[in-house]
Design a protein around this motif. Structure first.
Motif, PDB file in Angstrom:
ATOM      1  N   PRO A  40     103.548 -10.475 -28.312  1.00 45.41           N
ATOM      2  CA  PRO A  40     102.128 -10.392 -27.935  1.00 45.41           C
ATOM      3  C   PRO A  40     101.280  -9.853 -29.076  1.00 45.41           C
ATOM      4  O   PRO A  40     101.748  -9.048 -29.893  1.00 45.41           O
ATOM      5  N   GLY A  41     100.036 -10.302 -29.120  1.00 47.74           N
ATOM      6  CA  GLY A  41      99.093  -9.827 -30.125  1.00 47.74           C
ATOM      7  C   GLY A  41      97.804  -9.384 -29.480  1.00 47.74           C
ATOM      8  O   GLY A  41      97.719  -9.202 -28.260  1.00 47.74           O
ATOM      9  N   ASP A  42      96.775  -9.219 -30.316  1.00 42.71           N
ATOM     10  CA  ASP A  42      95.471  -8.786 -29.828  1.00 42.71           C
ATOM     11  C   ASP A  42      94.511  -9.977 -29.863  1.00 42.71           C
ATOM     12  O   ASP A  42      93.502  -9.968 -30.553  1.00 42.71           O
ATOM     13  N   ASP A  43      94.842 -11.006 -29.111  1.00 39.75           N
ATOM     14  CA  ASP A  43      94.080 -12.255 -29.140  1.00 39.75           C
ATOM     15  C   ASP A  43      93.931 -12.783 -27.717  1.00 39.75           C
ATOM     16  O   ASP A  43      94.546 -12.264 -26.781  1.00 39.75           O
ATOM     17  N   ILE A  44      93.124 -13.834 -27.576  1.00 39.02           N
ATOM     18  CA  ILE A  44      92.843 -14.364 -26.247  1.00 39.02           C
ATOM     19  C   ILE A  44      94.089 -14.951 -25.596  1.00 39.02           C
ATOM     20  O   ILE A  44      94.316 -14.769 -24.391  1.00 39.02           O
ATOM     21  N   VAL A  45      94.914 -15.671 -26.358  1.00 40.70           N
ATOM     22  CA  VAL A  45      96.114 -16.271 -25.760  1.00 40.70           C
ATOM     23  C   VAL A  45      97.030 -15.181 -25.215  1.00 40.70           C
ATOM     24  O   VAL A  45      97.547 -15.286 -24.092  1.00 40.70           O
ATOM     25  N   SER A  46      97.233 -14.117 -25.993  1.00 40.56           N
ATOM     26  CA  SER A  46      98.063 -13.005 -25.517  1.00 40.56           C
ATOM     27  C   SER A  46      97.472 -12.387 -24.254  1.00 40.56           C
ATOM     28  O   SER A  46      98.209 -12.041 -23.318  1.00 40.56           O
ATOM     29  N   SER A  47      96.148 -12.258 -24.217  1.00 37.63           N
ATOM     30  CA  SER A  47      95.501 -11.711 -23.019  1.00 37.63           C
ATOM     31  C   SER A  47      95.748 -12.600 -21.814  1.00 37.63           C
ATOM     32  O   SER A  47      96.021 -12.114 -20.713  1.00 37.63           O
ATOM     33  N   LEU A  48      95.667 -13.923 -22.014  1.00 40.07           N
ATOM     34  CA  LEU A  48      95.894 -14.851 -20.902  1.00 40.07           C
ATOM     35  C   LEU A  48      97.345 -14.810 -20.437  1.00 40.07           C
ATOM     36  O   LEU A  48      97.631 -14.916 -19.242  1.00 40.07           O
ATOM     37  N   VAL A  49      98.265 -14.666 -21.373  1.00 42.59           N
ATOM     38  CA  VAL A  49      99.690 -14.618 -21.021  1.00 42.59           C
ATOM     39  C   VAL A  49      99.994 -13.396 -20.162  1.00 42.59           C
ATOM     40  O   VAL A  49     100.811 -13.461 -19.228  1.00 42.59           O
ATOM     41  N   HIS A  50      99.328 -12.288 -20.436  1.00 40.65           N
ATOM     42  CA  HIS A  50      99.682 -11.027 -19.783  1.00 40.65           C
ATOM     43  C   HIS A  50      98.662 -10.554 -18.754  1.00 40.65           C
ATOM     44  O   HIS A  50      98.869  -9.523 -18.109  1.00 40.65           O
ATOM     45  N   ALA A  80      90.672 -11.575 -18.976  1.00 42.89           N
ATOM     46  CA  ALA A  80      91.305 -11.721 -20.290  1.00 42.89           C
ATOM     47  C   ALA A  80      90.291 -11.518 -21.413  1.00 42.89           C
ATOM     48  O   ALA A  80      90.630 -11.039 -22.493  1.00 42.89           O
ATOM     49  N   PHE A  81      89.029 -11.878 -21.151  1.00 44.79           N
ATOM     50  CA  PHE A  81      87.960 -11.616 -22.117  1.00 44.79           C
ATOM     51  C   PHE A  81      87.524 -10.155 -21.943  1.00 44.79           C
ATOM     52  O   PHE A  81      86.410  -9.862 -21.530  1.00 44.79           O
ATOM     53  N   ASN A  82      88.431  -9.241 -22.279  1.00 39.80           N
ATOM     54  CA  ASN A  82      88.180  -7.829 -22.045  1.00 39.80           C
ATOM     55  C   ASN A  82      87.205  -7.259 -23.061  1.00 39.80           C
ATOM     56  O   ASN A  82      86.711  -7.949 -23.947  1.00 39.80           O
ATOM     57  N   ALA A  83      86.922  -5.960 -22.920  1.00 38.98           N
ATOM     58  CA  ALA A  83      85.926  -5.334 -23.787  1.00 38.98           C
ATOM     59  C   ALA A  83      86.285  -5.468 -25.257  1.00 38.98           C
ATOM     60  O   ALA A  83      85.415  -5.666 -26.108  1.00 38.98           O
ATOM     61  N   GLU A 106      84.042  -7.219 -28.172  1.00 36.34           N
ATOM     62  CA  GLU A 106      83.696  -6.434 -29.359  1.00 36.34           C
ATOM     63  C   GLU A 106      84.070  -7.179 -30.636  1.00 36.34           C
ATOM     64  O   GLU A 106      83.340  -7.143 -31.635  1.00 36.34           O
ATOM     65  N   LYS A 107      85.213  -7.864 -30.592  1.00 36.23           N
ATOM     66  CA  LYS A 107      85.668  -8.595 -31.771  1.00 36.23           C
ATOM     67  C   LYS A 107      84.789  -9.797 -32.085  1.00 36.23           C
ATOM     68  O   LYS A 107      84.705 -10.230 -33.237  1.00 36.23           O
ATOM     69  N   LEU A 138      89.829 -16.147 -32.747  1.00 34.44           N
ATOM     70  CA  LEU A 138      89.915 -15.522 -31.434  1.00 34.44           C
ATOM     71  C   LEU A 138      91.243 -15.840 -30.749  1.00 34.44           C
ATOM     72  O   LEU A 138      91.761 -15.028 -29.968  1.00 34.44           O
ATOM     73  N   LEU A 139      91.784 -17.023 -31.021  1.00 37.87           N
ATOM     74  CA  LEU A 139      93.082 -17.408 -30.460  1.00 37.87           C
ATOM     75  C   LEU A 139      94.239 -16.967 -31.341  1.00 37.87           C
ATOM     76  O   LEU A 139      95.403 -17.100 -30.958  1.00 37.87           O
ATOM     77  N   ASP A 140      93.922 -16.469 -32.552  1.00 35.30           N
ATOM     78  CA  ASP A 140      94.901 -16.052 -33.548  1.00 35.30           C
ATOM     79  C   ASP A 140      95.862 -17.187 -33.895  1.00 35.30           C
ATOM     80  O   ASP A 140      97.084 -17.052 -33.850  1.00 35.30           O
ATOM     81  N   ILE A 141      95.266 -18.334 -34.255  1.00 29.92           N
ATOM     82  CA  ILE A 141      96.046 -19.448 -34.773  1.00 29.92           C
ATOM     83  C   ILE A 141      95.526 -19.752 -36.173  1.00 29.92           C
ATOM     84  O   ILE A 141      94.370 -19.456 -36.494  1.00 29.92           O
ATOM     85  N   PRO A 142      96.358 -20.310 -37.055  1.00 30.36           N
ATOM     86  CA  PRO A 142      95.937 -20.536 -38.443  1.00 30.36           C
ATOM     87  C   PRO A 142      94.708 -21.437 -38.517  1.00 30.36           C
ATOM     88  O   PRO A 142      94.649 -22.482 -37.859  1.00 30.36           O
ATOM     89  N   SER A 143      93.732 -21.032 -39.313  1.00 33.35           N
ATOM     90  CA  SER A 143      92.535 -21.864 -39.473  1.00 33.35           C
ATOM     91  C   SER A 143      92.885 -23.206 -40.106  1.00 33.35           C
ATOM     92  O   SER A 143      92.171 -24.191 -39.912  1.00 33.35           O
ATOM     93  N   SER A 144      94.012 -23.236 -40.826  1.00 29.22           N
ATOM     94  CA  SER A 144      94.451 -24.505 -41.416  1.00 29.22           C
ATOM     95  C   SER A 144      94.834 -25.515 -40.336  1.00 29.22           C
ATOM     96  O   SER A 144      94.790 -26.727 -40.565  1.00 29.22           O
ATOM     97  N   ASP A 145      95.205 -25.032 -39.151  1.00 24.91           N
ATOM     98  CA  ASP A 145      95.510 -25.929 -38.029  1.00 24.91           C
ATOM     99  C   ASP A 145      94.238 -26.408 -37.337  1.00 24.91           C
ATOM    100  O   ASP A 145      94.255 -27.380 -36.583  1.00 24.91           O
TER     101      ASP A 145
END
Length: 399
Positions: free
Chosen positions: A205-215, A100-103, A107-108, A148-155
């Motif tokens: 799905p997005g371009d984030d770690i959670v999406s990578s783990l889901v798929h 899931a921690f792909n290239a 890079e990001k 990296l998880l694509d969650i609001p920084s306010s959270d």
């Protein structure tokens, strides 16, 4: 020696004198029923690499709290992480997590770390003084992992508070009832939050770690929602507590060794060596735990199956049998000096690359932005009352 030995105010302020006594007292010392403790590098390094030593997390909970405690939400949540598993379950989870921690994710990371550091330092601006912990070291890894998880920084603030309360459950000394209740509520808060995030990523799905783990998939094997939830919580904790405390510890060490600080200011290119040495000298992670799955004999001590070994990596990283002048901060130890700051063996820290990147960027940017910064009072620091995770609560800085 018992668990209370690791809970005194003097220990939290400076554990290293006690570590020295512990190393000198013997290779492995009894610390509780069927439980031993060691601070010697050679023993810890060998046991971390020995496949006969594994994880029996709930057994270590029983040793500290009694049988009934294993049903507590916080201990159940931690027991489901790959960090607490043995092969083959550990192998499966670690393989999927690494995939899931792909290239693209790697890079990001550099882009996100550098941008987050700049933004935090811009917020501090030209203030005459600031708290390096609360205004920089603490929010830096939180905002990075949120991105990296694509969650609001306010959270991130609320989740960070929950993570701090949960991680106390890793302590060698048992928590009191109030702290344990806080840790349980924190575990439930994090589980509820990330379960909702997973549902959102399955739908969009997005371009984030959670999406990578889901798929993510490996030869038909995928992660269940429970596995994703527990391990995202682990990633959040690891990306929050360990790095933020390590930034503070490194700056305290540098301020207490002004010649080394000046050398780093003059020659920023040595930042990688400086970070490695700071992590050896006063790591935020001070302890790991393993259990003998089979009989193991090491340095004349027989570990029967079920024996729990509390391994004080903070003590091992100052072992004079391995390091010359271990209580000195020395950037010239060389590239191959060993360290247990990231553990060892099959459980070597999955996030080591990101943690090193964050540390290097954090120290580099701080010294570049505030080259003349000085601490208010190094003799009045307040350290967290934890024996597995070391760090200061505050570090006031004059610019």
């Amino acid at each position: 020696m018992n668990f209370a030995t690791f809970s005194s105010p003097a220990f939290f302020t400076d554990p290293y004198p006690m570590y020295e006594k512990l190393r000198e007292a013997g290779p492995l010392l009894p610390v509780g029923p069927n439980a031993l403790v060691t601070g010697r590098f050679e023993i810890i390094d060998a046991l971390l690499r020995d496949r006969r030593m594994g994880k029996t997390y709930l057994q270590s909970v029983r040793a500290r709290y009694g049988d009934a405690a294993t049903e507590q939400p916080v201990f159940q949540a931690l027991s489901r992480t790959f960090l607490m598993m043995n092969p083959p379950a550990h192998t499966k989870l670690r393989t999927l997590l690494m995939k899931a921690f792909n290239a693209r994710q790697v890079e990001k990371q550099k882009e996100i770390v550098e941008a987050t550091s700049r933004e935090l330092l811009d917020r501090i601006g030209s203030a005459a003084q600031f708290d390096l912990v609360s205004e920089y070291a603490l929010p830096l890894p939180v905002e990075i992992i949120c991105r990296l998880l694509d969650i609001p920084s306010s959270d991130g603030t609320e989740l960070g508070v929950a993570a701090s309360r949960l991680v106390a459950a890793f302590d060698l000394a048992p928590l009191d009832d109030a702290a344990l209740a806080d840790a349980n509520e924190a575990a439930l808060t994090l589980e509820r939050y990330f379960r909702t995030v997973i549902e959102q990523r399955r739908a969009r799905p997005g371009d984030d770690i959670v999406s990578s783990l889901v798929h993510v998939e490996d030869e038909g094997t995928t992660l269940s929602d429970d596995e994703i939830v527990s391990n995202v919580i682990l990633l959040f904790i690891a990306g929050h507590e360990t790095t933020s405390n390590m930034i503070g510890n490194a700056m305290v060490a540098l301020f207490r060794h002004p010649a080394r600080l000046e050398a780093l200011r003059r020659e920023p290119a040595i930042i990688a060596k400086a970070v490695a040495e700071c992590m050896r000298f006063d790591s935020s992670v001070q302890m790991v735990v393993r259990t003998a799955l089979e009989e193991v004999v090491i340095q004349g001590v027989t570990l029967k199956p079920g024996t729990i070994v509390f391994m004080l990596t903070g003590a091992a990283n100052r072992d004079p049998a391995v390091f010359s002048h271990p209580d000195q901060l020395d950037f010239d130890r060389g590239p191959n000096v060993p360290s247990l700051a990231f553990g060892g063996g099959i459980h070597y820290c999955l996030g080591a690359r990101l943690a090193l990147l964050e540390m290097e960027v954090a120290l580099r940017d701080l010294l570049a932005r505030f080259p003349q910064m000085q601490p208010e009072d190094l003799d009045q620091l307040t350290w967290h009352r934890r024996n597995n995770l070391r760090g200061v609560q505050s570090l006031r800085i004059h610019i």
